[in-house]
Design a protein around this motif. Structure first.
Motif, mmCIF file in Angstrom:
data_model
loop_
_atom_site.group_PDB
_atom_site.id
_atom_site.type_symbol
_atom_site.label_atom_id
_atom_site.label_comp_id
_atom_site.label_asym_id
_atom_site.label_seq_id
_atom_site.Cartn_x
_atom_site.Cartn_y
_atom_site.Cartn_z
ATOM 1 N N LYS A 22 0.812 -1.220 0.000
ATOM 2 C CA LYS A 22 0.000 0.000 0.000
ATOM 3 C C LYS A 22 0.844 1.269 0.000
ATOM 4 C CE LYS A 22 -0.668 0.162 5.030
ATOM 5 N NZ LYS A 22 -1.696 0.145 6.121
ATOM 6 N N ASN A 25 0.835 2.973 -3.354
ATOM 7 C CA ASN A 25 -0.396 3.503 -3.939
ATOM 8 C C ASN A 25 -0.142 4.904 -4.496
ATOM 9 O OD1 ASN A 25 -1.681 1.205 -3.131
ATOM 10 N ND2 ASN A 25 -2.800 2.137 -1.424
ATOM 11 N N CYS A 188 -4.399 4.936 -6.764
ATOM 12 C CA CYS A 188 -4.227 3.580 -7.308
ATOM 13 C C CYS A 188 -2.850 3.483 -7.949
ATOM 14 C CB CYS A 188 -5.314 3.262 -8.320
ATOM 15 S SG CYS A 188 -5.364 4.366 -9.748
#
Length: 449
Positions: A22, A25, A188
């Motif tokens: 993450k 991201n 994203c």
């Protein structure tokens, strides 16, 4: 560790894999490699399967979008969000997918992107799909694009493939701007897959400038011939070509295939797949796949793909006469003897047995490559320069250069034939052998058994 193994491990396999972490991201990574080197095949067969599973377990989207044939940003948006929704929920509307491929559809639909961002940032407020898709307002649920945005938000993965094959109608600045906004608004990860050094002129300048501002990580896809072969050959459809463990290595179809491909130096997934599919068809119907015939099959097929010429096998009488000379004298004894010999030549109406061309090709010790034409032209120009005072010879240098320019693919085939000894590829030296070799030639040329 192999290049493909390193990439797979880095992207999805290890505990802190880049695409699953993450902390990454909002980042854009670029995977580049030579044309035809198998980038898409690698992504879809080595990365995508495990990535889809991981993303679905986390209820995060994975969206794969090919830019091939896309003429506007809106059509890219359509595919992106429908694929994102489908990756988590499944059963995306077929009508929506059909609409996204229409050349004119994107121009009618307005911007999905701004509407989805607004909906997601406002707490998943629904938007009126009827205003965005008038043509399909009764066929698309109101909240699909909002949900797609939610699934992309903070952990989704988007892959843009065939980046260099986008339509020229899409401005590179606009495309990179869209990608930047996508990562900023949804946090994203974005993966861009493209051929290295593909853009030219103004687009190359824009690409060089803009990518430095957009891309966070660059990865090089650079497999060896062995890696690419192993990656493709493990597909289920080639299972019948794998021999049992008791077969000797030198007779195993897989070993002969790999060794022959690597001898030529083929690192092109499209060529590999095309040849393997032909071998599979040949094997399933003919079953004559001894190492001798298999090597001939592969070489002929590769040459036909690269140079567009086929071969013809013949059974000829070959002189194997021997001359004996006594050790301490000058008396010689000559014995004439002829035997049947299988030979192959290029199927062509062009008279190509120019002394200079054939001498150069025969004497050439360089590894097989496409520089044979460039080198031959240099030889022809040098010949003309050195004989400039003799008109006939000078004219011949010009004639030779004209012939080279007019018959490049033929000369490349001659070089290929000579380097890999296709002309004297023989084993039994009988008519049955010649018939099978010509059956292979005919199949490669016509595509029909």
């Amino acid at each position: 560790m192999k290049n493909t193994e390193k990439l797979k491990n880095y992207l999805v396999d290890k505990d802190d894999a880049y695409l699953l972490n993450k902390n990454n991201n909002g980042n854009v990574i670029m995977i580049s490699g030579k044309w035809g080197s198998g980038k898409t095949h690698f992504w879809q067969n080595e990365i995508e399967t495990s990535l889809k599973k991981e993303q679905k377990n986390k209820k995060k989207a994975y969206s794969y979008v090919s830019l091939y044939g896309k003429t506007n940003i809106e059509s890219i948006e359509m595919d992106l969000f429908m694929n994102a929704y489908n990756s988590v929920i499944g059963d995306a509307d077929i009508v929506s997918k059909m609409c996204s491929t229409s050349l004119s559809y994107g121009k009618k639909m307005g911007s999905i992107f701004s509407t989805v961002v607004t909906a997601v940032t406002a707490g998943a407020v629904k938007f009126d799909s009827g205003k965005v898709f008038k043509e399909v307002e009764n066929l698309i649920d109101d909240d699909k694009f909002t949900k797609a945005g939610e699934f992309l938000n903070d952990g989704g993965v988007v892959c843009f493939d065939d980046f260099e094959r986008k339509s020229k109608e899409i401005d590179l600045n606009d495309l990179f701007g869209f990608i930047t906004q996508l990562t900023l608004n949804f946090k994203c990860k974005v993966v861009i897959i493209l051929n290295s050094d593909v853009f030219e002129g103004k687009e190359k300048e824009i690409f060089t400038t803009v990518k430095e501002k957009t891309v966070s990580k660059y990865l090089m896809f650079n497999p060896t011939c062995e890696e690419l072969f192993d990656m493709i050959f493990k597909e289920e459809k080639y299972k019948s070509l794998k021999n049992d463990s008791e077969t000797r290595d030198e007779e195993k179809i897989e070993i002969v295939l790999k060794n022959t491909f690597c001898k030529v130096g083929i690192v092109n997934a499209r060529i590999l797949i095309q040849v393997l599919d032909n071998v599979l068809e040949w094997y399933s119907k003919h079953r004559v796949c001894t190492p001798f015939y298999l090597e001939y099959f592969i070489l002929v097929n590769i040459n036909f793909i690269l140079n567009h010429h086929i071969f013809v096998a013949t059974l000829d009488k070959e002189d194997i006469s021997k001359t004996f000379q006594y050790k301490f004298g000058e008396i010689e004894r000559h014995e004439s003897n002829y035997k049947d010999a299988t030979n192959s030549r290029i199927k062509s109406d062009v008279e190509y047995l120019s002394t200079e061309i054939m001498a150069y090709i025969s004497d050439s010790k360089m590894i097989y490559n496409q520089k044979v034409i460039e080198n031959l032209k240099t030889e022809a120009l040098l010949y003309e320069k050195n004989n400039g005072t003799k008109s006939k010879e000078a004219d011949y240098g010009t004639i030779l250069l004209d012939f080279i320019n007019s018959n490049e693919s033929l000369i490349k085939s001659l070089h290929f034939m000579n380097y890999f000894n296709i002309d004297i590829h023989r084993e039994s030296n009988n008519q049955a052998e010649v018939d099978i070799l010509n059956e292979i030639n005919n199949f490669i040329e016509t595509g029909i058994l």
